[in-house]
Design a protein around this motif. Structure first.
Motif, mmCIF file in Angstrom:
data_model
loop_
_atom_site.group_PDB
_atom_site.id
_atom_site.type_symbol
_atom_site.label_atom_id
_atom_site.label_comp_id
_atom_site.label_asym_id
_atom_site.label_seq_id
_atom_site.Cartn_x
_atom_site.Cartn_y
_atom_site.Cartn_z
ATOM 1 N N SER A 62 -3.633 4.719 3.006
ATOM 2 C CA SER A 62 -4.255 3.412 2.731
ATOM 3 C C SER A 62 -3.216 2.386 3.235
ATOM 4 N N GLU A 63 -4.015 1.276 3.708
ATOM 5 C CA GLU A 63 -2.926 0.125 4.058
ATOM 6 C C GLU A 63 -3.681 -1.301 3.722
ATOM 7 N N GLY A 64 -3.230 -2.324 3.897
ATOM 8 C CA GLY A 64 -3.930 -3.684 3.611
ATOM 9 C C GLY A 64 -4.512 -3.691 4.782
ATOM 10 N N MET A 65 -6.087 -4.491 4.572
ATOM 11 C CA MET A 65 -6.957 -5.032 5.586
ATOM 12 C C MET A 65 -6.826 -6.277 5.711
ATOM 13 N N VAL A 66 -7.387 -6.830 6.968
ATOM 14 C CA VAL A 66 -7.308 -8.480 7.051
ATOM 15 C C VAL A 66 -8.987 -8.629 7.558
ATOM 16 N N LEU A 67 -9.078 -10.126 7.323
ATOM 17 C CA LEU A 67 -10.434 -10.357 7.724
ATOM 18 C C LEU A 67 -10.457 -10.274 9.377
ATOM 19 N N THR B 31 2.981 1.051 3.449
ATOM 20 C CA THR B 31 3.112 -0.417 4.419
ATOM 21 C C THR B 31 3.082 -1.505 3.240
ATOM 22 N N PRO C 246 -3.312 -3.020 14.339
ATOM 23 C CA PRO C 246 -2.129 -2.351 14.444
ATOM 24 C C PRO C 246 -2.466 -0.500 14.791
ATOM 25 N N ARG C 247 -3.497 -0.082 14.610
ATOM 26 C CA ARG C 247 -3.478 1.322 14.852
ATOM 27 C C ARG C 247 -3.983 1.742 16.209
ATOM 28 N N VAL D 293 -7.970 -6.651 15.971
ATOM 29 C CA VAL D 293 -8.477 -7.566 14.897
ATOM 30 C C VAL D 293 -9.171 -8.701 15.692
ATOM 31 N N ALA E 83 0.874 -1.172 -0.014
ATOM 32 C CA ALA E 83 0.027 0.087 -0.163
ATOM 33 C C ALA E 83 0.891 1.033 -0.037
ATOM 34 N N ASP F 194 -2.742 2.943 18.557
ATOM 35 C CA ASP F 194 -2.138 4.352 19.086
ATOM 36 C C ASP F 194 -2.809 5.476 18.575
ATOM 37 N N ARG G 149 -7.396 -8.690 19.376
ATOM 38 C CA ARG G 149 -5.955 -8.143 19.676
ATOM 39 C C ARG G 149 -5.864 -6.869 19.261
#
Lengths: 208, 288
Positions: free
Chosen positions: B230-235, A49, B184-185, B264, A46, B187, B181
């Motif tokens: 924009s960043e990658g997203m997980v299920l 990242t 990642p963001r 997540v 992305a 913070d 858990r």
């Protein structure tokens, strides 16, 4: 480089710039091709990242990639994908005004740039292309359109993109192409994938 | 088309074809898709002797009705519902033989949201990028069912159906407990927002769909202003849009996104999210 845990089976690697991100992504693909990367289901680059998803031990992978010597990005040897464009988008006059040039100049500047797919997303086959100098960044439209036609060539922020199918969208439309960006029956389905070099070939300028 | 097929008599509110989903194409913007309740889809497949990843039908709220052209063994599971063949009640959660030309009616969900219908041999819709799943975000795979449509079935498995004739099913949640858990963001949020997230009750919003489980409840306040690239997203990513209400990404989620992900959800908790009706209380429980 910073690594962030994402749930139990993924890892987000954060880099300092777009260029470093592309270089790290290229390094990942090189090492995977060489069989030197633990199994990963998805590698999603992305803006700043790279997401590694479907990883057995994200902690170990984080330690591994943190120790890598990443090769700087070098120009690829394969030729650029050429996308023919009619510079006839409804936002072409607005972009010209933002740049302080004529619409013909927008076409000249845009088609002179060498682009690279930084990453994909939004819709299958939609690539975020970088390559224009920072001075040519444009904002998104204040009001997104509910329907952007397929093949629209559009700009937002530092990116250029081509809509692979009709969809809502807030980018500035500067042109149109007949190139097929996405065809699941084709191999590969996507014309553009991360790392692909792209050139836009002007087929005319027309203000609507 | 061969007679190994079925016609759609009543498509229902939203009935789609689903298998385990499309993997390995997220970098091109292709969502994973696949059955929202993979335990239920795996169980109905086992009951008819299919591999667990065979394509099944996933219904939403009010079931569907189909008419196989040839006799076929089916099983209906997931959200409990009334099941009939030509109007006569048959078992839910068990293998049932449907004669050629008879109508299999999958009734409205009594509890939960999504029922699953397995046919011996599986739904043989044309695969796209290695999967037969309908992807509602990007429009890949077979279209959602419409009245009168005809879908092909695969050859009956040679393996005999298992000796067990029913399978356990956990039932839809009275309260949806989602273990998360952080990151990642995380913070990007204030400490008080993280406390709110971990302790207060949310509810499942009626605006939820296969893309995301939307919630209603106290908004989460950001500690960091500005836009996240924009960043990658997980299920299972819990994304927080500008209104502050957490959205849990489900199978048809976009592969990249620009809102911060506070946490997540553990993957095995997501099947219950697929069955949680609007208004169900939701609790997010951070784990280490």
């Amino acid at each position: 480089m910073r690594t962030l845990a994402v749930g139990e089976r993924a890892l987000l690697v954060e880099l300092d710039s777009g260029e470093e991100t592309e270089a790290f992504h290229a390094e990942l693909l090189r090492r995977r091709a060489a069989g030197a990367l633990p199994a990963v289901t998805e590698i999603v680059p992305a803006a700043r990242t790279v997401l590694l998803d479907g990883v057995e031990e994200p902690g170990r992978l984080a330690a591994l990639v943190s120790g890598w010597e990443v090769e700087p990005l070098h120009a690829r040897v394969e030729p650029a994908v050429e996308i023919p464009v009619r510079y006839d988008g409804p936002d072409l006059p607005d972009v010209a005004a933002l740049w302080g040039v004529t619409p013909e100049e927008v076409a000249r500047i845009h088609s002179a740039a060498g682009f690279r797919v930084a990453f994909c997303g939004f819709a299958p086959g939609f690539g975020y292309l970088t390559g224009l100098p920072a001075a040519y960044e444009v904002p998104r439209r204040a009001t997104p359109r509910t329907a952007v036609p397929v093949g629209s060539v559009a700009m937002a922020g530092p990116y250029t993109g081509v809509y692979p199918r009709a969809s809502p969208g807030g980018w500035q439309l500067i042109g149109t192409t007949d190139a097929v960006l996405w065809d699941p029956a084709r191999e590969p389905a996507a014309l553009l994938s991360p790392g692909t070099r792209v050139r836009f070939v002007p087929q005319g300028v027309e203000c609507r | 088309m061969t007679d190994r097929a079925f016609a759609v008599v009543r498509a229902g509110a939203l009935t789609t074809v689903q298998d385990r989903g499309r993997f390995g194409h997220a970098h091109l913007g292709v969502p994973r898709s696949g059955a929202l309740d993979p335990y239920a889809s795996g169980l109905v497949n086992r009951l008819v002797g299919n591999p667990v990843d065979a394509a099944v039908l996933e219904t939403t709220v009010n079931g569907c009705a189909v008419r196989p052209r040839r006799a076929v063994t089916v099983a209906v599971g997931g959200a409990p519902c009334r099941v009939t063949v030509d109007g006569r009640p048959v078992a839910w959660g068990a293998a049932v033989r449907v004669p050629a030309g008879a109508v299999l009616e999958v009734g409205a969900a009594v509890r939960g949201l999504r029922s699953y219908v397995a046919f011996a041999g599986g739904v043989a819709a044309e695969p796209v990028l290695g999967s037969r799943s309908t992807d509602l975000l990007s429009g890949l795979g077979p279209a959602p069912l419409t009245d009168g449509a005809v879908l092909p079935l695969g050859p009956e498995p040679s393996r005999r159906a298992p000796a067990c004739d029913t399978v356990p099913w956990p039932g839809p949640p009275g309260e949806l407990v989602l273990h998360v858990r952080l990151g990642p963001r995380d913070d990007w949020f204030t400490r008080s927002a993280l406390r709110t997230f971990a302790t207060r009750a949310y509810r499942v919003s009626p605006a939820s769909n296969r893309i995301g489980l939307r919630t209603e409840g106290p908004p989460l306040e950001r500690g960091v202003a500005g836009e996240l690239p924009s960043e990658g997203m997980v299920l299972g990513a819990v994304q927080v849009p500008p209104d502050g209400r957490p959205v849990v990404f489900l199978a048809d989620h976009p592969t990249t996104g620009g809102y911060p992900v506070v946490a997540v959800v553990r993957e095995r908790d997501l099947a219950a999210a697929a069955q949680a009706v609007p208004g169900t209380p939701v609790r997010f429980i951070p784990i280490r």
